[in-house]
Design a protein around this motif. Sequence first.
Motif, PDB file in Angstrom:
ATOM      1  N   MET A   1     -37.880  -3.759 -11.929  1.00 55.66           N
ATOM      2  CA  MET A   1     -37.877  -5.166 -12.353  1.00 55.66           C
ATOM      3  C   MET A   1     -37.315  -5.257 -13.770  1.00 55.66           C
ATOM      4  O   MET A   1     -37.720  -4.510 -14.654  1.00 55.66           O
ATOM      5  N   LYS A   2     -36.372  -6.144 -13.969  1.00 51.15           N
ATOM      6  CA  LYS A   2     -35.740  -6.267 -15.283  1.00 51.15           C
ATOM      7  C   LYS A   2     -36.703  -6.895 -16.294  1.00 51.15           C
ATOM      8  O   LYS A   2     -37.710  -7.494 -15.932  1.00 51.15           O
ATOM      9  N   GLN A   3     -36.357  -6.748 -17.564  1.00 51.44           N
ATOM     10  CA  GLN A   3     -37.148  -7.348 -18.626  1.00 51.44           C
ATOM     11  C   GLN A   3     -36.984  -8.872 -18.594  1.00 51.44           C
ATOM     12  O   GLN A   3     -35.868  -9.376 -18.577  1.00 51.44           O
ATOM     13  N   ILE A   4     -38.090  -9.593 -18.581  1.00 49.42           N
ATOM     14  CA  ILE A   4     -38.058 -11.051 -18.532  1.00 49.42           C
ATOM     15  C   ILE A   4     -37.874 -11.606 -19.942  1.00 49.42           C
ATOM     16  O   ILE A   4     -38.547 -11.184 -20.883  1.00 49.42           O
ATOM     17  N   THR A   5     -36.957 -12.563 -20.084  1.00 52.13           N
ATOM     18  CA  THR A   5     -36.733 -13.244 -21.358  1.00 52.13           C
ATOM     19  C   THR A   5     -36.642 -14.741 -21.110  1.00 52.13           C
ATOM     20  O   THR A   5     -36.676 -15.200 -19.957  1.00 52.13           O
ATOM     21  N   PHE A   6     -36.475 -15.508 -22.177  1.00 50.46           N
ATOM     22  CA  PHE A   6     -36.308 -16.950 -22.029  1.00 50.46           C
ATOM     23  C   PHE A   6     -35.035 -17.299 -21.246  1.00 50.46           C
ATOM     24  O   PHE A   6     -34.915 -18.411 -20.723  1.00 50.46           O
ATOM     25  N   GLU A   7     -34.098 -16.359 -21.160  1.00 50.95           N
ATOM     26  CA  GLU A   7     -32.880 -16.594 -20.381  1.00 50.95           C
ATOM     27  C   GLU A   7     -33.192 -16.754 -18.894  1.00 50.95           C
ATOM     28  O   GLU A   7     -32.389 -17.312 -18.139  1.00 50.95           O
ATOM     29  N   ASP A   8     -34.344 -16.258 -18.459  1.00 47.83           N
ATOM     30  CA  ASP A   8     -34.728 -16.361 -17.053  1.00 47.83           C
ATOM     31  C   ASP A   8     -35.375 -17.702 -16.718  1.00 47.83           C
ATOM     32  O   ASP A   8     -35.631 -17.989 -15.545  1.00 47.83           O
ATOM     33  N   ILE A   9     -35.656 -18.507 -17.730  1.00 51.11           N
ATOM     34  CA  ILE A   9     -36.282 -19.808 -17.508  1.00 51.11           C
ATOM     35  C   ILE A   9     -35.234 -20.827 -17.070  1.00 51.11           C
ATOM     36  O   ILE A   9     -34.145 -20.919 -17.646  1.00 51.11           O
ATOM     37  N   TYR A  10     -35.563 -21.587 -16.045  1.00 50.49           N
ATOM     38  CA  TYR A  10     -34.657 -22.588 -15.486  1.00 50.49           C
ATOM     39  C   TYR A  10     -34.449 -23.739 -16.467  1.00 50.49           C
ATOM     40  O   TYR A  10     -35.404 -24.233 -17.073  1.00 50.49           O
ATOM     41  N   THR A  11     -33.198 -24.141 -16.626  1.00 48.76           N
ATOM     42  CA  THR A  11     -32.864 -25.300 -17.457  1.00 48.76           C
ATOM     43  C   THR A  11     -32.163 -26.341 -16.607  1.00 48.76           C
ATOM     44  O   THR A  11     -31.129 -26.049 -15.980  1.00 48.76           O
ATOM     45  N   LEU A  12     -32.709 -27.541 -16.560  1.00 44.94           N
ATOM     46  CA  LEU A  12     -32.085 -28.647 -15.860  1.00 44.94           C
ATOM     47  C   LEU A  12     -31.087 -29.301 -16.801  1.00 44.94           C
ATOM     48  O   LEU A  12     -31.467 -30.004 -17.737  1.00 44.94           O
ATOM     49  N   GLY A  13     -29.824 -29.065 -16.576  1.00 48.74           N
ATOM     50  CA  GLY A  13     -28.791 -29.612 -17.444  1.00 48.74           C
ATOM     51  C   GLY A  13     -27.527 -28.785 -17.331  1.00 48.74           C
ATOM     52  O   GLY A  13     -27.532 -27.669 -16.796  1.00 48.74           O
ATOM     53  N   ASN A  14     -26.430 -29.341 -17.824  1.00 48.24           N
ATOM     54  CA  ASN A  14     -25.137 -28.682 -17.751  1.00 48.24           C
ATOM     55  C   ASN A  14     -24.706 -28.249 -19.146  1.00 48.24           C
ATOM     56  O   ASN A  14     -24.892 -28.987 -20.115  1.00 48.24           O
ATOM     57  N   VAL A  15     -24.118 -27.058 -19.260  1.00 53.11           N
ATOM     58  CA  VAL A  15     -23.569 -26.620 -20.536  1.00 53.11           C
ATOM     59  C   VAL A  15     -22.228 -27.307 -20.729  1.00 53.11           C
ATOM     60  O   VAL A  15     -21.264 -27.050 -20.001  1.00 53.11           O
ATOM     61  N   VAL A  16     -22.168 -28.211 -21.700  1.00 48.70           N
ATOM     62  CA  VAL A  16     -20.943 -28.978 -21.933  1.00 48.70           C
ATOM     63  C   VAL A  16     -20.158 -28.461 -23.133  1.00 48.70           C
ATOM     64  O   VAL A  16     -19.013 -28.864 -23.348  1.00 48.70           O
ATOM     65  N   ALA A  17     -20.781 -27.578 -23.914  1.00 51.10           N
ATOM     66  CA  ALA A  17     -20.080 -26.949 -25.036  1.00 51.10           C
ATOM     67  C   ALA A  17     -20.796 -25.643 -25.361  1.00 51.10           C
ATOM     68  O   ALA A  17     -22.025 -25.571 -25.290  1.00 51.10           O
ATOM     69  N   GLU A  18     -20.021 -24.619 -25.699  1.00 46.03           N
ATOM     70  CA  GLU A  18     -20.617 -23.340 -26.065  1.00 46.03           C
ATOM     71  C   GLU A  18     -19.692 -22.594 -27.006  1.00 46.03           C
ATOM     72  O   GLU A  18     -18.472 -22.608 -26.847  1.00 46.03           O
ATOM     73  N   ASN A  19     -20.286 -21.966 -28.005  1.00 47.36           N
ATOM     74  CA  ASN A  19     -19.546 -21.114 -28.923  1.00 47.36           C
ATOM     75  C   ASN A  19     -20.459 -19.962 -29.348  1.00 47.36           C
ATOM     76  O   ASN A  19     -21.512 -19.750 -28.743  1.00 47.36           O
ATOM     77  N   ASN A  20     -20.070 -19.225 -30.371  1.00 44.37           N
ATOM     78  CA  ASN A  20     -20.870 -18.080 -30.805  1.00 44.37           C
ATOM     79  C   ASN A  20     -22.200 -18.492 -31.424  1.00 44.37           C
ATOM     80  O   ASN A  20     -23.108 -17.681 -31.550  1.00 44.37           O
ATOM     81  N   GLN A  21     -22.294 -19.780 -31.789  1.00 46.41           N
ATOM     82  CA  GLN A  21     -23.479 -20.249 -32.505  1.00 46.41           C
ATOM     83  C   GLN A  21     -24.514 -20.917 -31.607  1.00 46.41           C
ATOM     84  O   GLN A  21     -25.710 -20.783 -31.822  1.00 46.41           O
ATOM     85  N   TYR A  22     -24.063 -21.652 -30.574  1.00 43.41           N
ATOM     86  CA  TYR A  22     -25.015 -22.419 -29.763  1.00 43.41           C
ATOM     87  C   TYR A  22     -24.469 -22.735 -28.381  1.00 43.41           C
ATOM     88  O   TYR A  22     -23.268 -22.591 -28.105  1.00 43.41           O
TER      89      TYR A  22
END
Length: 252
Positions: free
Chosen positions: A1-22
Amino acid sequence: MKQITFEDIYTLGNVVAENNQYRHFHYPEMLIRYDSNFIEFKNLPSLTEFKEVEKYLRDFHRKNGQQHVKFYFPADREPTKELIAYLTDTGYETGFLELYAIQPKQFPFVPNHQDIDIQVVTDKSLEKFLALKHQHDLEFGSEFAKQKAELIKRQFEDPNIIQILAFYEGSPAGYVDVIVSKETAEIDDLSVDEQFQRKGIGSRLQKFVMESYPERMVILVADGQDTPREMYQKQNYQYLGFKYEIQKVYQY
């Protein structure tokens, strides 16, 4: 079983912008849902960097008629004293979330109770599920509750989201959503109606999840300043980390 992080938490929404900061999440179907319209920092920003991103999100939200801004800081990183001072001075609400996980077999024994019936929501029980959630969502305003009802209907059609309803002596008394992925089952929006609390319904809802997904890691996010987190700790959930969240609502 992999290590669980906040990345595994479901987010309702679309990524409309992404860069190295956010990452910038946006959900046009429900603009007043703060947890679906926010920026998540990948790195802890300096005060100058935060102000730049703050202006960007404020301008973006104003164009969409949104009155709030919300940000998450990176997991397990505390804001600097300079950031905290600015957030306090400018009227932000500051809090933090805690990540928990448990193997279903580690959940404590919960005796069956003849007055408590736990069911997966179906076409026949959807209206009762909607009515109980609507009653609770009115706390955030009638418009929010109305839009939330439409969201619940959309999620009812999503095969990866299982809606569960608890009855006490035949009356709808509590509920939980379970977001199912390949390796995890995420408990979300667990709630018991005030008049039915302290009857073991919350524990029975969780036990139902454990029995339904015995081979998956059960995960959840708790408000770090609220009492349910103490219940999760007593139920053998493992604490995995924290994340700061801040938000501000503007008055036009």
